[in-house]
Motif scaffolding. Sequence first.
Motif, PDB file in Angstrom:
ATOM      1  N   SER A 158       0.810  -1.085   0.001  1.00  0.00           N
ATOM      2  CA  SER A 158      -0.182  -0.026   0.039  1.00  0.00           C
ATOM      3  C   SER A 158       0.861   1.382   0.071  1.00  0.00           C
ATOM      4  O   SER A 158       1.905   1.206   0.875  1.00  0.00           O
ATOM      5  CB  SER A 158      -0.713  -0.056   1.208  1.00  0.00           C
ATOM      6  OG  SER A 158      -1.474   1.206   1.236  1.00  0.00           O
ATOM      7  N   LEU A 159       0.530   2.357  -0.988  1.00  0.00           N
ATOM      8  CA  LEU A 159       1.442   3.337  -0.818  1.00  0.00           C
ATOM      9  C   LEU A 159       1.193   4.355   0.069  1.00  0.00           C
ATOM     10  O   LEU A 159       1.861   5.244   0.220  1.00  0.00           O
ATOM     11  CB  LEU A 159       1.170   4.200  -2.381  1.00  0.00           C
ATOM     12  CG  LEU A 159       1.803   3.416  -3.521  1.00  0.00           C
ATOM     13  CD1 LEU A 159       1.091   4.273  -5.003  1.00  0.00           C
ATOM     14  CD2 LEU A 159       3.048   3.195  -3.567  1.00  0.00           C
ATOM     15  N   VAL A 165      -0.503  -5.756   1.470  1.00  0.00           N
ATOM     16  CA  VAL A 165      -1.733  -5.844   1.008  1.00  0.00           C
ATOM     17  C   VAL A 165      -2.229  -6.963   0.175  1.00  0.00           C
ATOM     18  O   VAL A 165      -3.295  -7.452  -0.034  1.00  0.00           O
ATOM     19  CB  VAL A 165      -2.553  -4.537   0.704  1.00  0.00           C
ATOM     20  CG1 VAL A 165      -2.238  -3.560   1.503  1.00  0.00           C
ATOM     21  CG2 VAL A 165      -1.753  -4.266  -0.765  1.00  0.00           C
ATOM     22  N   GLY A 166      -1.203  -7.740  -0.498  1.00  0.00           N
ATOM     23  CA  GLY A 166      -1.411  -8.540  -1.434  1.00  0.00           C
ATOM     24  C   GLY A 166      -0.144  -9.416  -1.901  1.00  0.00           C
ATOM     25  O   GLY A 166       1.128  -8.759  -1.690  1.00  0.00           O
ATOM     26  N   LEU A 167      -0.153 -10.208  -2.940  1.00  0.00           N
ATOM     27  CA  LEU A 167       1.073 -10.710  -3.549  1.00  0.00           C
ATOM     28  C   LEU A 167       0.572 -11.019  -4.923  1.00  0.00           C
ATOM     29  O   LEU A 167      -0.692 -11.256  -5.132  1.00  0.00           O
ATOM     30  CB  LEU A 167       1.565 -11.791  -2.904  1.00  0.00           C
ATOM     31  CG  LEU A 167       0.777 -12.976  -2.304  1.00  0.00           C
ATOM     32  CD1 LEU A 167       0.792 -13.992  -3.406  1.00  0.00           C
ATOM     33  CD2 LEU A 167       1.249 -13.715  -1.055  1.00  0.00           C
TER      34      LEU A 167
END
Length: 199
Positions: A158-159, A165-167
């Motif tokens: 997440s910026l 937050v995922g892959l």
Amino acid sequence: LSAASLMLGAEGTDFIIGEIAQRLRTILRHNDILGRVSHDKFAILLQHQQSVFEIKADEIATRVLCVLNGQFSTEAGKTTLSASIGIATHSGDGQTANEIFETAVTASEQARAEGGDRYCIYTPGARHQATSRLELLDELRQAIERDEFVLYYQPQLSLFSGEIVGLEALIRWQHPTRGLVSPGTFIPVAEHTSLIVQI
């Protein structure tokens, strides 16, 4: 026609081959020559009448694709076909008929490798490219048997918070001599065969 032959049987396949020949005759000029060279391969010899031969060959190839894209009706039902067309020209430097034919076959294999239903014009690098692709296919089959594929997981951040937050799962080929091979090298080849499903 190999896949169609299994569904249509010998009579249905022979009927379609006859229909193909009839359709091809309708688009050729009176002095062009059409011949069947194997079970599912045809050769068209275009008489050289223009200064830029490739233009005429392109036009004929496009017409061939159009007439073969229509449905074929048999007793077993309707079927559609796709064609892979290779175009070779006489270079004028002592090429034999067999050599010209082989270059056309090489170009048709390239068209098939690119998904079929298209034409390719032979270039000096086409034979090397076709050979390299066949070698890569053989190596891919061995790679599946040897379980040489590995997954790498790339995190998505997440910026705003900097948290993961995922892959994304990324496949790589751990080749015994080339090392780690990028999917850009082997996935396009695998996608044109059943190997992509196995991978």
